[in-house]
Design a protein around this motif. Structure first.
Motif, PDB file in Angstrom:
ATOM      1  N   ALA A 177     -82.007  10.928  42.523  1.00  0.00           N
ATOM      2  CA  ALA A 177     -80.489  10.895  43.013  1.00  0.00           C
ATOM      3  C   ALA A 177     -79.901   9.585  42.077  1.00  0.00           C
ATOM      4  N   SER A 178     -78.602  10.309  41.208  1.00  0.00           N
ATOM      5  CA  SER A 178     -78.014   9.721  40.522  1.00  0.00           C
ATOM      6  C   SER A 178     -76.419   9.300  41.319  1.00  0.00           C
ATOM      7  N   LEU A 179     -76.243   8.163  41.407  1.00  0.00           N
ATOM      8  CA  LEU A 179     -74.801   8.269  41.942  1.00  0.00           C
ATOM      9  C   LEU A 179     -73.640   7.536  40.819  1.00  0.00           C
ATOM     10  N   GLN A 180     -72.815   7.216  40.878  1.00  0.00           N
ATOM     11  CA  GLN A 180     -71.659   7.778  39.668  1.00  0.00           C
ATOM     12  C   GLN A 180     -70.643   6.295  40.160  1.00  0.00           C
ATOM     13  N   ALA A 181     -69.608   5.915  38.849  1.00  0.00           N
ATOM     14  CA  ALA A 181     -68.332   5.929  40.132  1.00  0.00           C
ATOM     15  C   ALA A 181     -68.166   4.512  39.029  1.00  0.00           C
ATOM     16  N   PRO A 182     -66.383   4.349  39.038  1.00  0.00           N
ATOM     17  CA  PRO A 182     -65.529   3.672  38.072  1.00  0.00           C
ATOM     18  C   PRO A 182     -66.123   2.538  38.997  1.00  0.00           C
ATOM     19  N   ALA A 183     -66.507   0.768  38.168  1.00  0.00           N
ATOM     20  CA  ALA A 183     -67.160  -0.116  38.909  1.00  0.00           C
ATOM     21  C   ALA A 183     -65.751  -1.292  39.523  1.00  0.00           C
ATOM     22  N   LYS A 184     -66.034  -1.860  40.732  1.00  0.00           N
ATOM     23  CA  LYS A 184     -65.032  -2.387  41.235  1.00  0.00           C
ATOM     24  C   LYS A 184     -64.755  -3.764  40.571  1.00  0.00           C
ATOM     25  N   GLU A 185     -65.798  -4.124  40.013  1.00  0.00           N
ATOM     26  CA  GLU A 185     -66.633  -5.698  39.237  1.00  0.00           C
ATOM     27  C   GLU A 185     -65.637  -5.241  37.580  1.00  0.00           C
ATOM     28  N   GLN A 186     -64.848  -5.370  37.169  1.00  0.00           N
ATOM     29  CA  GLN A 186     -64.490  -5.956  35.531  1.00  0.00           C
ATOM     30  C   GLN A 186     -65.043  -6.691  34.582  1.00  0.00           C
ATOM     31  N   VAL A 249     -65.452   1.253  26.271  1.00  0.00           N
ATOM     32  CA  VAL A 249     -64.732   0.490  25.262  1.00  0.00           C
ATOM     33  C   VAL A 249     -63.212   1.330  25.333  1.00  0.00           C
ATOM     34  N   ASN A 250     -63.568   3.167  24.893  1.00  0.00           N
ATOM     35  CA  ASN A 250     -61.933   3.667  24.523  1.00  0.00           C
ATOM     36  C   ASN A 250     -61.163   3.225  26.551  1.00  0.00           C
ATOM     37  N   ALA A 251     -61.926   3.207  27.510  1.00  0.00           N
ATOM     38  CA  ALA A 251     -61.255   3.240  28.504  1.00  0.00           C
ATOM     39  C   ALA A 251     -60.464   1.565  28.645  1.00  0.00           C
ATOM     40  N   ASP A 252     -61.585   0.803  28.865  1.00  0.00           N
ATOM     41  CA  ASP A 252     -62.204  -0.606  28.483  1.00  0.00           C
ATOM     42  C   ASP A 252     -62.164  -0.506  30.264  1.00  0.00           C
ATOM     43  N   GLU A 253     -63.127   0.001  30.504  1.00  0.00           N
ATOM     44  CA  GLU A 253     -63.452   0.199  32.197  1.00  0.00           C
ATOM     45  C   GLU A 253     -65.336   0.330  32.276  1.00  0.00           C
ATOM     46  N   ASN A 254     -64.884  -0.456  33.078  1.00  0.00           N
ATOM     47  CA  ASN A 254     -66.951  -0.335  33.334  1.00  0.00           C
ATOM     48  C   ASN A 254     -67.458   0.465  34.221  1.00  0.00           C
ATOM     49  N   ARG A 255     -68.262   1.105  34.425  1.00  0.00           N
ATOM     50  CA  ARG A 255     -68.777   2.180  34.523  1.00  0.00           C
ATOM     51  C   ARG A 255     -70.001   1.508  35.798  1.00  0.00           C
TER      52      ARG A 255
END
Length: 267
Positions: A177-186, A249-255
């Motif tokens: 199982a793999s779970l994925q989401a935008p990270a709290k830590e940037q 890099v496009n959204a400047d967001e850690n996942r």
């Protein structure tokens, strides 16, 4: 993975190969088809382990992700079939057990392959892929996926049912199982990885990072975890959990991506 180029393809192949070496309790220890009492006991144990693992992933994902972020989950059952029935009869029987509709069939690199899929009432997508290997053997993958686990309460039971259906079809399947989401830590991926790792240390005393991977946009650790029974053998290590942080890099967001026992989707 999220990284580009050759290293991405190599890592995908490595992960796929490692998944075939999973050391399992539960469904993996199933007796041959026909011993229904043994199968029922084994299936119940495996279903309990699976649901506990999904609950744990949900908790970890909620702690490590941005507040209110959807938790994408991809769960895969996979295993080999070598029963007495023909591949066509066996795959149709499994599709019926899974509640899937019409199968499509095609030649896949010299081997016949079947596919089918459906959407469950809560939004979970379920799909079946079956490919002949030759010599009376076939390989089967059943995938359940939801864009937000918190909005798909039907997925854990559906996942357990899929494992039972594969067992009843003569396939001692393994799940990951793999779970994925935008990270709290940037910020930087390595810094975000270490910050998220502190959450894992609090949840799992004795957790140990055994393997690592990094490139310009991704950082990942794979861990041995005392108390988690579902593991993958990698060299001298028994890995039970993987964490990756990838910078979009496009959204400047850690996942973030969490995998039990390893991540088997693109991160």
């Amino acid at each position: 993975m999220g990284n580009k180029g050759q290293s991405k393809g190599i890592l995908v192949l490595v992960l796929a190969g490692i998944c075939a070496l999973m050391l399992l309790s539960g469904f993996r220890s199933a007796e041959p088809a026909g011993r229904s009492g043994v199968q029922s006991t084994v299936a119940s144990a495996g279903a309990g382990e699976l649901q506990e693992s999904l609950a744990l992933l949900t908790t970890l994902g909620g702690q490590a992700s941005a507040p209110g972020a959807p938790l994408r989950l991809v769960l895969k059952w996979q295993g080999e079939y070598s029963g007495a029935a023909s591949a066509e009869a066996a795959v149709q029987s499994l599709a019926t057990r899974l509640g899937l509709g019409e199968m499509s069939s095609a030649d896949d690199e010299g081997h016949r392959a079947w596919r089918s899929g459906a959407q469950l009432s809560g939004g979970t997508q379920i799909s079946l892929f079956w490919s002949e290997l030759g010599g009376g053997r076939s390989y089967c993958i059943v995938t359940l996926e939801t864009a937000d686990l918190l909005s798909s309460p039907e997925l854990p039971d559906a996942a357990a049912d899929a494992g039972r259906a594969m067992l009843q079809s003569g396939i001692a399947a393994e799940w990951n199982a793999s779970l994925q989401a935008p990270a709290k830590e940037q910020g930087g991926t390595q810094a975000a990885l270490l910050a998220t790792e502190r959450l894992l240390n609090a949840q799992f005393p004795g957790i140990q990072a055994e393997e690592s991977y990094a490139d310009v946009s991704t950082s990942s650790h794979s861990y041995s975890v005392p108390g988690l029974q579902r593991t993958v053998s990698s060299g001298s290590h028994s890995l039970a959990l993987q964490l990756a942080v990838h910078k979009n890099v496009n959204a400047d967001e850690n996942r973030i991506t969490l995998g039990m026992p390893l991540i088997t989707i693109e991160y």
